[in-house]
Design an enzyme around this catalytic site. Structure first.
Site, PDB file in Angstrom:
ATOM      1  N   THR A 181      -7.314   2.144 -18.535  1.00 28.03           N
ATOM      2  CA  THR A 181      -6.868   2.561 -17.206  1.00 28.03           C
ATOM      3  C   THR A 181      -7.953   3.462 -16.621  1.00 28.03           C
ATOM      4  OG1 THR A 181      -5.783   4.506 -18.096  1.00 28.03           O
ATOM      5  CG2 THR A 181      -4.440   2.538 -17.876  1.00 28.03           C
ATOM      6  N   GLU A 327      -2.094  -2.117 -16.340  1.00 25.79           N
ATOM      7  CA  GLU A 327      -0.993  -2.361 -17.276  1.00 25.79           C
ATOM      8  C   GLU A 327      -0.290  -3.691 -17.020  1.00 25.79           C
ATOM      9  OE1 GLU A 327      -1.731   0.454 -15.811  1.00 25.79           O
ATOM     10  OE2 GLU A 327      -1.193   2.204 -16.990  1.00 25.79           O
ATOM     11  N   LYS A 436       6.326  17.452  -0.602  1.00 24.77           N
ATOM     12  CA  LYS A 436       7.682  17.972  -0.440  1.00 24.77           C
ATOM     13  C   LYS A 436       7.655  19.151   0.526  1.00 24.77           C
ATOM     14  CE  LYS A 436      11.883  18.066  -2.923  1.00 24.77           C
ATOM     15  NZ  LYS A 436      12.600  18.057  -4.174  1.00 24.77           N
ATOM     16  N   TRP A 441      11.032  14.881   1.348  1.00 21.11           N
ATOM     17  CA  TRP A 441       9.809  14.179   0.958  1.00 21.11           C
ATOM     18  C   TRP A 441       9.108  13.583   2.171  1.00 21.11           C
ATOM     19  CZ3 TRP A 441       8.220  15.215  -3.690  1.00 21.11           C
ATOM     20  CH2 TRP A 441       9.128  15.448  -4.719  1.00 21.11           C
TER      21      TRP A 441
HETATM   22  P1  ADP Z   1      -5.069   3.736 -12.287  1.00 22.29           P
HETATM   23  O1  ADP Z   1      -3.566   3.714 -12.399  1.00 22.29           O
HETATM   24  O2  ADP Z   1      -5.693   4.369 -13.458  1.00 22.29           O
HETATM   25  O3  ADP Z   1      -5.573   4.207 -10.949  1.00 22.29           O
HETATM   26  P2  ADP Z   1      -5.102   0.905 -11.760  1.00 22.29           P
HETATM   27  O4  ADP Z   1      -6.320   0.282 -11.213  1.00 22.29           O
HETATM   28  O5  ADP Z   1      -4.362   0.179 -12.778  1.00 22.29           O
HETATM   29  O6  ADP Z   1      -5.570   2.237 -12.359  1.00 22.29           O
HETATM   30  O7  ADP Z   1      -4.172   1.309 -10.543  1.00 22.29           O
HETATM   31  C1  ADP Z   1      -2.819   1.014 -10.426  1.00 22.29           C
HETATM   32  C2  ADP Z   1      -2.251   1.750  -9.264  1.00 22.29           C
HETATM   33  O8  ADP Z   1      -2.924   1.446  -8.048  1.00 22.29           O
HETATM   34  C3  ADP Z   1      -0.821   1.409  -8.964  1.00 22.29           C
HETATM   35  O9  ADP Z   1       0.065   2.099  -9.823  1.00 22.29           O
HETATM   36  C4  ADP Z   1      -0.679   1.855  -7.511  1.00 22.29           C
HETATM   37  O10 ADP Z   1      -0.478   3.245  -7.404  1.00 22.29           O
HETATM   38  C5  ADP Z   1      -2.038   1.550  -6.944  1.00 22.29           C
HETATM   39  N1  ADP Z   1      -2.001   0.288  -6.211  1.00 22.29           N
HETATM   40  C6  ADP Z   1      -2.438  -0.909  -6.605  1.00 22.29           C
HETATM   41  N2  ADP Z   1      -2.259  -1.829  -5.640  1.00 22.29           N
HETATM   42  C7  ADP Z   1      -1.678  -1.202  -4.592  1.00 22.29           C
HETATM   43  C8  ADP Z   1      -1.225  -1.599  -3.285  1.00 22.29           C
HETATM   44  N3  ADP Z   1      -1.359  -2.833  -2.841  1.00 22.29           N
HETATM   45  N4  ADP Z   1      -0.648  -0.662  -2.509  1.00 22.29           N
HETATM   46  C9  ADP Z   1      -0.516   0.608  -2.931  1.00 22.29           C
HETATM   47  N5  ADP Z   1      -0.930   1.045  -4.131  1.00 22.29           N
HETATM   48  C10 ADP Z   1      -1.505   0.157  -4.952  1.00 22.29           C
END
Ligand code: ADP
Length: 540
Positions: A181, A327, A436, A441
């Site tokens: 990640t 994930e 918040k 929120w």
């Molecule tokens: P990290 O969690 O370490 O940043 P990832 O590349 O796996 O690595 O990122 C996943 C996260 O990216 C998601 O949990 C979400 O918060 C964000 N994300 C991915 N695609 C989108 C999207 N289309 N819109 C909003 N957030 C997104």
């Protein structure tokens, strides 16, 4: 009663075999470091991937051993995508945008035995090398220049006849790949993909309502092959016989647009930042490029600003918005319209397309409240949780973390979302990015999107700043488009249409660029650090 069906393990090798047998002449085009083009095809990919597999076995690699790659997007990396699993080993892609210390941490945590690295990345690799215990470093001569004597030359390493190479017997649940990640929320953690999850994910993303990937396509992967399998598209493309186009290390808008035009690209994938720079280039020179009409552009990784989706329509280009995570292999949802949406006003259709979208088949989603799952009513907002055959059930080398997994086996995504009655999911924030204010929120994403719909704004990121009375207030950090200008007051007025007064930021900062993570997302931790001594202007 048991079925009469055969028990056939699903493996990445089946994709490689199919690519060769049925689509051997389909092309793979990659930009070299000097920007010239390297052309090869699936028959050569097959031959060379199997040579790599045979060479790895001869070098002592055993099933399950990790072989790392430090490489840009190109045909050699695709060989590693297939050659390493074909040896029964685990492809571990390393994010070359990380600091050397982080790359070293990840190599050590995964216990990688061999590293395959682009020659142009030798300087980075040499910073990592003293901190890790690798048995062999194999250098790919992507520039054509000789490989330094102190390293193995990839071409010499794989040079052999692998015509009779036999794949090791594989359990479909055996690991075939791993990716860490990006670590925006702590130390990076390893996610391990199986042959089965990779094959199912490839089938899932290729479906008509998803990427509608076919042999007629030419796919440009701008999403890095070093992060989350380039959204699984390299595997899906070989499976269906789509031609592939890789940008190498050249991710600038002009280079990408040239590739799209010259190679007849029909589908491209990238994070919003990439498409924003492409949009700016098109706006500056609207008639320069002749792109394929209706070219699909998959965007994900962070939220696609709705204004961007509509802006591309002027050029007959179609944005497809999706959500995913390392994930989830990584694709979880994509946004597409259903027949009942086609009669809706265009504006409403755009709103639906800008949502994160419908779960792919086999992916299950739920939104959790304090105690129970919330209804799919498009209003109830809670933590998004996921499960499915390509969703990880844990992390490599880590004990099961209750912050990441529920007791009944769902992945806690850390995203805050709602789901409409028809199944369209909408992310309103990440748990830790919500603001918040006075006990209520505020979604940073909603305000960002609204600010970014102003014609003078290139980018905007909203974070919380401390307030003595309201606890937190939103601060908007705004990047203005080149040659344009806008004031705080104009932006406040622009927001008044969409938001209640208390939700609109009183705190505005004009900045040169929003800091980003190694995968192009807004790095809000850095922004919070930059503004930590900011005193909110909201009256108490
Ligand atoms: P990290 O969690 O370490 O940043 P990832 O590349 O796996 O690595 O990122 C996943 C996260 O990216 C998601 O949990 C979400 O918060 C964000 N994300 C991915 N695609 C989108 C999207 N289309 N819109 C909003 N957030 C997104």
């Amino acid at each position: 009663m048991r079925s009469t069906m055969m028990q056939m393990p699903l493996t990445v090798n089946q994709i490689l075999e199919r690519g060769n047998q049925i689509f051997g002449n389909r092309e793979i085009v990659s930009r070299r470091p000097d920007k010239s083009l390297h052309r090869t095809n699936y028959a050569a990919l097959y031959r060379r991937s199997r040579q790599l597999a045979a060479a790895l076995l001869e070098a002592g690699i055993k099933p399950g051993d990790r072989v790392a790659t430090l490489m840009w997007n190109h045909a050699f990396h695709l060989e590693a995508y297939f050659g390493i699993p074909a040896a029964g080993a685990v492809l571990h892609t390393l994010n070359l945008r990380l600091a050397p210390e982080d790359i070293a941490y990840i190599i050590n945590d995964a216990q990688d035995r061999i590293l395959i690295v682009d020659d142009v990345l030798i300087p980075l690799m040499e910073k990592v090398k003293p901190k890790v215990k690798l048995e062999r470093i194999i250098v790919v001569p992507t520039t054509g220049a000789p490989v330094p004597e102190s390293y193995d030359n990839y071409e010499r390493f794989i040079d052999r006849d692998a015509f009779n190479y036999r794949y090791p017997e594989l359990d479909e649940n055996a690991a075939c790949g791993m990716c860490y990640t990006s670590g925006t929320t702590g130390r990076p953690k390893g996610v391990v993909y199986s042959h089965r999850s990779t094959v199912l994910h490839a089938l899932g993303v290729a479906l008509p309502d998803c990427l509608n990937l076919s042999v007629m396509d030419a796919v440009l992967a701008v999403t890095p092959m070093f992060h989350a399998n380039s959204w699984g598209v390299p595997y899906a493309a070989v499976m269906v016989g789509a031609a592939q186009v890789y940008p190498g290390q050249h991710m600038g808008a002009i280079d990408l647009l040239d590739l799209m035009e010259n190679e007849g690209v029909t589908l491209a994938m990238g994070v919003p930042t990439i498409w924003l720079t492409i949009l700016q280039a098109l706006e500056a020179e609207p008639t320069r490029w002749k792109l394929k009409k209706g070219m699909r552009m998959m965007v994900g990784g962070s939220a696609a600003p709705p204004a961007m989706i509509t802006a591309f329509e002027k050029y007959d280009l179609s944005i497809k918005h999706g959500w995913g995570m390392t994930e989830l292999s990584p694709v979880g949802t994509l946004s597409w319209l259903k027949p009942e949406h086609l009669g809706l006003p265009l504006e409403e259709q755009h709103r639906i397309r800008a949502l994160q979208g419908l779960p792919l088949p086999l992916v299950e989603l739920r939104v959790m409240g304090e105690e129970k799952a919330l209804p799919w009513d498009g209003k109830s907002v809670g933590e998004l949780q996921a499960r499915g055959p390509w969703v990880t059930g844990g992390y490599y080398n880590s004990p099961t973390d209750p912050d990441k997994f529920t007791v009944d086996g769902w992945l806690r995504t850390g995203d805050v979302a709602s789901i409409s009655p028809g199944g369209h999911m909408r992310i309103s924030d990440r748990t830790k990015d919500l603001i918040k204010s006075g006990g209520e929120w505020i979604s940073s994403v909603d305000i960002e999107n609204a600010i970014m719909s102003h014609p003078a704004v290139a980018e905007a990121a909203v974070i919380a700043v401390k307030h003595p009375k309201w606890d937190e207030r939103p601060l908007a950090a705004v990047v203005v488009k080149q040659g344009k200008s806008v004031t705080e007051e104009e932006l406040r007025r622009h927001l008044e249409v969409h938001f209640a007064k208390w939700q609109i930021p009183d705190d505005w900062a004009f900045i040169d660029a929003v800091p980003r993570t190694s995968t192009g997302k807004f790095l809000k931790t850095k922004l919070r650090e930059d503004f930590k001594s900011w005193i909110s202007r909201t009256p108490g």
